[in-house]
Enzyme design. Structure first.
Site, PDB file in Angstrom:
ATOM      1  N   ASP A  67       0.819  -1.213   0.000  1.00 34.53           N
ATOM      2  CA  ASP A  67       0.000   0.000   0.000  1.00 34.53           C
ATOM      3  C   ASP A  67       0.850   1.260   0.000  1.00 34.53           C
ATOM      4  O   ASP A  67       2.073   1.203   0.156  1.00 34.53           O
ATOM      5  CB  ASP A  67      -0.958  -0.012   1.208  1.00 34.53           C
ATOM      6  CG  ASP A  67      -0.264  -0.375   2.514  1.00 34.53           C
ATOM      7  OD1 ASP A  67       0.978  -0.341   2.565  1.00 34.53           O
ATOM      8  OD2 ASP A  67      -0.972  -0.684   3.485  1.00 34.53           O
ATOM      9  N   ASN A 136      -7.313  -2.605  14.275  1.00 34.97           N
ATOM     10  CA  ASN A 136      -8.716  -2.876  13.940  1.00 34.97           C
ATOM     11  C   ASN A 136      -8.856  -4.078  12.997  1.00 34.97           C
ATOM     12  O   ASN A 136      -9.909  -4.281  12.411  1.00 34.97           O
ATOM     13  CB  ASN A 136      -9.360  -1.628  13.316  1.00 34.97           C
ATOM     14  CG  ASN A 136      -8.677  -1.204  12.020  1.00 34.97           C
ATOM     15  OD1 ASN A 136      -7.795  -1.902  11.529  1.00 34.97           O
ATOM     16  ND2 ASN A 136      -9.087  -0.080  11.469  1.00 34.97           N
ATOM     17  N   HIS A 138      -7.106  -4.596  10.186  1.00 35.88           N
ATOM     18  CA  HIS A 138      -6.845  -4.376   8.760  1.00 35.88           C
ATOM     19  C   HIS A 138      -5.559  -5.051   8.310  1.00 35.88           C
ATOM     20  O   HIS A 138      -4.633  -5.274   9.092  1.00 35.88           O
ATOM     21  CB  HIS A 138      -6.882  -2.884   8.389  1.00 35.88           C
ATOM     22  CG  HIS A 138      -5.708  -2.053   8.804  1.00 35.88           C
ATOM     23  ND1 HIS A 138      -5.838  -0.758   9.243  1.00 35.88           N
ATOM     24  CD2 HIS A 138      -4.377  -2.304   8.824  1.00 35.88           C
ATOM     25  CE1 HIS A 138      -4.639  -0.249   9.494  1.00 35.88           C
ATOM     26  NE2 HIS A 138      -3.744  -1.173   9.266  1.00 35.88           N
ATOM     27  N   GLU A 143      -9.474  -1.667   5.401  1.00 34.69           N
ATOM     28  CA  GLU A 143     -10.092  -1.369   6.684  1.00 34.69           C
ATOM     29  C   GLU A 143     -11.336  -2.243   6.893  1.00 34.69           C
ATOM     30  O   GLU A 143     -11.870  -2.807   5.931  1.00 34.69           O
ATOM     31  CB  GLU A 143     -10.501   0.113   6.713  1.00 34.69           C
ATOM     32  CG  GLU A 143      -9.340   1.094   6.577  1.00 34.69           C
ATOM     33  CD  GLU A 143      -8.527   1.245   7.862  1.00 34.69           C
ATOM     34  OE1 GLU A 143      -8.364   0.272   8.614  1.00 34.69           O
ATOM     35  OE2 GLU A 143      -8.038   2.368   8.104  1.00 34.69           O
TER      36      GLU A 143
HETATM   37  C1  GLP Z   1      -0.362   0.460   8.525  1.00 34.62           C
HETATM   38  C2  GLP Z   1      -0.083  -0.379   7.281  1.00 34.62           C
HETATM   39  C3  GLP Z   1      -0.317  -1.853   7.519  1.00 34.62           C
HETATM   40  C4  GLP Z   1       0.346  -2.273   8.819  1.00 34.62           C
HETATM   41  C5  GLP Z   1      -0.286  -1.521   9.957  1.00 34.62           C
HETATM   42  C6  GLP Z   1       0.236  -1.925  11.319  1.00 34.62           C
HETATM   43  O1  GLP Z   1      -1.677   0.861   8.631  1.00 34.62           O
HETATM   44  N1  GLP Z   1      -0.849   0.029   6.160  1.00 34.62           N
HETATM   45  O2  GLP Z   1       0.182  -2.599   6.426  1.00 34.62           O
HETATM   46  O3  GLP Z   1       0.200  -3.651   9.007  1.00 34.62           O
HETATM   47  O4  GLP Z   1      -0.014  -0.147   9.754  1.00 34.62           O
HETATM   48  O5  GLP Z   1       1.370  -1.181  11.612  1.00 34.62           O
HETATM   49  P1  GLP Z   1       2.321  -1.430  12.834  1.00 34.62           P
HETATM   50  O6  GLP Z   1       3.167  -2.595  12.438  1.00 34.62           O
HETATM   51  O7  GLP Z   1       3.108  -0.163  12.931  1.00 34.62           O
HETATM   52  O8  GLP Z   1       1.488  -1.689  14.005  1.00 34.62           O
END
Ligand code: GLP
Length: 267
Positions: A67, A136, A138, A143
């Site tokens: 993404d 959440n 995702h 989402e």
């Molecule tokens: C972002 C990314 C996700 C990732 C998520 C969790 O929203 N788009 O791909 O998995 O954050 O991030 P973290 O690893 O910092 O908790």
């Protein structure tokens, strides 16, 4: 879904690193799906070290990131392209042309998403997809309420995600509310999926993903339908699992089996 529970985040990263190294040993021209966020950083650091020691090479690999923020140019310090350059690509022997991140600066997002899907397909499809997990539930920026059959597209971020990711932006700095993300079906088409989650703030999402009903309310729960998905957790992220002892027992048995026969990816 195979659930591996380890003592701490460092062990999670090491297991992830071993899986990547094995993947590239088995297929040096692997197509790798990569993720951003704080969770994969330790894994990337270990892969960089392994590359420096000659234990792994990305020279024939191709990568596709999950993404990108819509509205951030690739050289913006908060763009995921920039993140990937700093955290991994600048330090490994990958060919720059073989790294792909959705184009957040596009003014024709629909076309950019279609092109991204075509590039993945033309590369032969993703062999190993790395995922983190949003609080959440995702995956990528899919989402809650995302179509489980979605493909790469523009997604609006929830307030929760915007808040969670605000820590990466300076106060007052523009923080995008839109993203380009691989869809859930795009992710599910990867031949293997490796999801890493660490820390107690992920425990609720982990439980919904592993033991909850398959539902768009927790997009990661779709991984229950994947034949080759492995979820690697630390104790904190696993703490709300009802069947925690069972998963630990299964892994003990797997280890015994692995001692008797070559390891295979889990079903
Ligand atoms: C972002 C990314 C996700 C990732 C998520 C969790 O929203 N788009 O791909 O998995 O954050 O991030 P973290 O690893 O910092 O908790």
């Amino acid at each position: 879904m195979r659930v591996v529970i380890l003592n701490d985040a460092q062990q999670v990263a090491t297991t992830g690193k071993d899986i990547f190294i094995q993947q590239l040993a088995d297929k040096p021209d692997s197509v790798l799906g990569l993720a951003t966020g704080s969770t994969p950083v330790a894994l990337y650091q270990q892969l960089i070290c392994a590359g420096q020691k000659g234990e792994v090479s990305f020279s024939q690999a191709t990568t596709f990131n999950l993404d990108e923020y819509l509205g951030l140019a690739s050289d913006h310090p908060q763009s995921y392209r920039h993140f990937m350059q700093k955290q991994l690509f600048d330090h490994i022997d990958i060919q720059a042309n073989n790294t792909h991140v959705p184009d957040g600066s596009t003014d024709s997002a629909v076309q950019a998403c279609e092109d991204y899907e075509h590039s993945i397909a033309n590369s032969g499809g993703i062999d190993l997809q790395l995922l983190g997990l949003g609080r959440n539930g995702h995956i990528g920026f899919n989402e809650p309420s995302s179509s489980l059959g979605s493909r790469t597209r523009v997604k609006t971020l929830t307030q929760e995600t915007i808040k969670d990711n605000a820590r990466f932006f300076k106060q007052g700095e523009f923080q995008p509310k839109l993203s380009l993300t691989m869809g859930i079906e795009t992710i599910m088409q990867a031949r293997k999926i490796l999801l890493l989650a660490t820390g107690s703030d992920k425990a609720e999402a982990v439980r919904a993903m592993v033991e909850g009903a398959i539902s768009a309310s927790c997009p990661a729960s779709i991984l229950q339908m994947h034949r080759n998905a492995i979820v690697v957790l630390d104790r904190d992220a696993a703490q709300q699992l009802d069947r925690l002892e069972f998963y630990l027992f299964v892994e003990q048995e797997n280890a015994k089996l692995a001692a008797q026969q070559p390891a295979s990816w889990p079903g």
